[in-house]
Design a protein around this motif. Sequence first.
Motif, PDB file in Angstrom:
ATOM      1  N   GLN A 135      24.085  49.223  57.503  1.00 56.50           N
ATOM      2  CA  GLN A 135      23.096  48.263  58.006  1.00 56.50           C
ATOM      3  C   GLN A 135      23.368  47.954  59.479  1.00 56.50           C
ATOM      4  OE1 GLN A 135      20.889  46.455  55.340  1.00 56.50           O
ATOM      5  NE2 GLN A 135      21.516  48.438  54.523  1.00 56.50           N
ATOM      6  N   LEU A 136      22.338  48.107  60.324  1.00 52.19           N
ATOM      7  CA  LEU A 136      22.458  47.741  61.729  1.00 52.19           C
ATOM      8  C   LEU A 136      21.584  46.529  62.011  1.00 52.19           C
ATOM      9  CD1 LEU A 136      22.218  51.158  63.640  1.00 52.19           C
ATOM     10  CD2 LEU A 136      24.206  50.113  62.527  1.00 52.19           C
ATOM     11  N   ALA A 137      22.158  45.485  62.596  1.00 45.85           N
ATOM     12  CA  ALA A 137      21.364  44.370  63.089  1.00 45.85           C
ATOM     13  C   ALA A 137      20.659  44.789  64.383  1.00 45.85           C
ATOM     14  CB  ALA A 137      22.255  43.156  63.320  1.00 45.85           C
ATOM     15  N   GLY A 138      19.911  43.880  64.984  1.00 47.93           N
ATOM     16  CA  GLY A 138      19.117  44.228  66.149  1.00 47.93           C
ATOM     17  C   GLY A 138      19.941  44.625  67.353  1.00 47.93           C
ATOM     18  N   HIS A 139      19.375  45.518  68.178  1.00 47.54           N
ATOM     19  CA  HIS A 139      19.906  45.878  69.488  1.00 47.54           C
ATOM     20  C   HIS A 139      21.209  46.676  69.431  1.00 47.54           C
ATOM     21  CE1 HIS A 139      17.107  42.645  70.702  1.00 47.54           C
ATOM     22  NE2 HIS A 139      17.744  41.870  69.842  1.00 47.54           N
ATOM     23  N   VAL A 140      21.530  47.249  68.300  1.00 47.26           N
ATOM     24  CA  VAL A 140      22.771  48.033  68.171  1.00 47.26           C
ATOM     25  C   VAL A 140      22.551  49.439  68.723  1.00 47.26           C
ATOM     26  CG1 VAL A 140      24.355  49.100  66.507  1.00 47.26           C
ATOM     27  CG2 VAL A 140      23.653  46.712  66.227  1.00 47.26           C
ATOM     28  N   GLN A 141      23.584  49.990  69.374  1.00 50.15           N
ATOM     29  CA  GLN A 141      23.540  51.354  69.890  1.00 50.15           C
ATOM     30  C   GLN A 141      24.589  52.200  69.169  1.00 50.15           C
ATOM     31  OE1 GLN A 141      23.773  51.503  74.184  1.00 50.15           O
ATOM     32  NE2 GLN A 141      22.567  49.631  74.403  1.00 50.15           N
ATOM     33  N   VAL A 142      24.172  53.397  68.729  1.00 52.94           N
ATOM     34  CA  VAL A 142      25.072  54.309  68.026  1.00 52.94           C
ATOM     35  C   VAL A 142      25.021  55.671  68.700  1.00 52.94           C
ATOM     36  CG1 VAL A 142      25.652  55.387  65.818  1.00 52.94           C
ATOM     37  CG2 VAL A 142      24.683  53.073  65.861  1.00 52.94           C
ATOM     38  N   GLY A 143      26.179  56.193  69.105  1.00 52.76           N
ATOM     39  CA  GLY A 143      26.244  57.459  69.822  1.00 52.76           C
ATOM     40  C   GLY A 143      26.138  58.672  68.912  1.00 52.76           C
ATOM     41  N   ASP A 144      26.016  59.842  69.531  1.00 49.92           N
ATOM     42  CA  ASP A 144      25.888  61.100  68.800  1.00 49.92           C
ATOM     43  C   ASP A 144      27.100  61.343  67.896  1.00 49.92           C
ATOM     44  OD1 ASP A 144      23.622  61.431  70.308  1.00 49.92           O
ATOM     45  OD2 ASP A 144      24.470  62.952  71.636  1.00 49.92           O
ATOM     46  N   TRP A 145      26.843  61.938  66.742  1.00 51.29           N
ATOM     47  CA  TRP A 145      27.862  62.386  65.796  1.00 51.29           C
ATOM     48  C   TRP A 145      28.652  61.239  65.158  1.00 51.29           C
ATOM     49  CZ3 TRP A 145      27.470  67.322  64.400  1.00 51.29           C
ATOM     50  CH2 TRP A 145      26.967  68.254  65.318  1.00 51.29           C
ATOM     51  N   ALA A 146      28.261  60.005  65.366  1.00 52.68           N
ATOM     52  CA  ALA A 146      28.961  58.895  64.714  1.00 52.68           C
ATOM     53  C   ALA A 146      28.696  58.914  63.211  1.00 52.68           C
ATOM     54  CB  ALA A 146      28.523  57.567  65.310  1.00 52.68           C
ATOM     55  N   ILE A 147      29.644  58.380  62.453  1.00 56.59           N
ATOM     56  CA  ILE A 147      29.525  58.291  61.000  1.00 56.59           C
ATOM     57  C   ILE A 147      29.713  56.847  60.580  1.00 56.59           C
ATOM     58  CG2 ILE A 147      30.511  58.993  58.791  1.00 56.59           C
ATOM     59  CD1 ILE A 147      31.394  61.595  60.125  1.00 56.59           C
ATOM     60  N   MET A 148      28.746  56.331  59.808  1.00 60.07           N
ATOM     61  CA  MET A 148      28.808  54.967  59.303  1.00 60.07           C
ATOM     62  C   MET A 148      29.027  55.019  57.794  1.00 60.07           C
ATOM     63  SD  MET A 148      28.331  53.229  62.075  1.00 60.07           S
ATOM     64  CE  MET A 148      28.217  51.622  61.316  1.00 60.07           C
ATOM     65  N   GLY A 149      30.116  54.437  57.324  1.00 61.23           N
ATOM     66  CA  GLY A 149      30.440  54.466  55.908  1.00 61.23           C
ATOM     67  C   GLY A 149      29.505  53.594  55.078  1.00 61.23           C
ATOM     68  N   GLY A 150      29.523  53.820  53.784  1.00 61.95           N
ATOM     69  CA  GLY A 150      28.681  53.048  52.877  1.00 61.95           C
ATOM     70  C   GLY A 150      28.963  51.557  52.955  1.00 61.95           C
ATOM     71  N   PHE A 151      27.911  50.750  52.956  1.00 62.57           N
ATOM     72  CA  PHE A 151      27.991  49.295  52.995  1.00 62.57           C
ATOM     73  C   PHE A 151      28.626  48.751  54.281  1.00 62.57           C
ATOM     74  CE2 PHE A 151      27.522  50.304  48.540  1.00 62.57           C
ATOM     75  CZ  PHE A 151      26.624  49.358  48.087  1.00 62.57           C
ATOM     76  N   SER A 152      28.742  49.591  55.301  1.00 63.84           N
ATOM     77  CA  SER A 152      29.189  49.070  56.589  1.00 63.84           C
ATOM     78  C   SER A 152      28.039  48.309  57.234  1.00 63.84           C
ATOM     79  CB  SER A 152      29.654  50.214  57.503  1.00 63.84           C
ATOM     80  OG  SER A 152      28.613  51.160  57.709  1.00 63.84           O
ATOM     81  N   ASN A 153      28.379  47.303  58.018  1.00 64.16           N
ATOM     82  CA  ASN A 153      27.339  46.525  58.679  1.00 64.16           C
ATOM     83  C   ASN A 153      27.784  46.139  60.081  1.00 64.16           C
ATOM     84  OD1 ASN A 153      28.559  43.597  58.245  1.00 64.16           O
ATOM     85  ND2 ASN A 153      28.678  44.652  56.273  1.00 64.16           N
TER      86      ASN A 153
END
Length: 262
Positions: A135-153
């Motif tokens: 889950q990303l809240a507003g205005h978040v930036q995520v770069g190339d090839w990043a990995i977000m695990g399950g239920f991460s916020n």
Amino acid sequence: MRIHPTALIDPKAVLDSTVEVGAYSIIGPDVEIGAGTKIGPHVVIDGHTRIGAGNTFFQFSSIGAAPQDKKYAGEPTRLEIGDRNVIREFCTFNIGTAQDVGVTRLGNDNWMMAYVHLAHDCQVGNHTIFANNAQLAGHVQVGDWAIMGGFSNVHQFCKIGAHAMVGMSTSLTQDVPPFVMLSGNPAAAHGINVEGLKRRGYSREQITAIRHAYKLIYKSGLTMEQAKAALQAEEASVAAGCVPALVLMREFLENTSRGIVR
């Protein structure tokens, strides 16, 4: 049959002739969808939304809805999705707000698992993986090839650097530098994403330089300003092929707005 007879598509929507739309899906008037994209059943695509080529949307996703922001007053903000993305069940991607850049963006070749949320004005790069319920809240930036695990916020306005890896159920309130792996509550860094870098063709020499840069930031006892200066000095001493990664890390530290997880 590419368009199921139960689908509701506004006559003003612009769909390439090769787009497939499943049963009971709804597509609004300000939507554009590129070649070869497949929309599953019960998908709603609304707002000023532009979708590129070769994407796959599984059932029950809500794409391009108004932002969950009390300040939103109906401005014609946008959602832009690139090419070859896979969006699984129950994902929610919202349009941007007038208080920021006015557009939420998802790049190319991303793998978004079930229940992923991209809030207003998020900027997500290419080749990322979001596991279930990231889950990303507003205005978040995520770069190339990043990995977000399950239920991460992720708290609003945070930045996740390229090639970073965020562990399952981690809550982030600060930025994550490129290449760094972290997890836990409170979040803590646990080295660099070595396996991911190997898969993407990084050489042993490059990985060694990145690991040393990580130690300067996290293990040397240096202040943030001292760490940035040390990274800049490293750029002059390593092989040319290692310099871009160090520059990426240093510039990330220079541009952090919430401070890094440290």
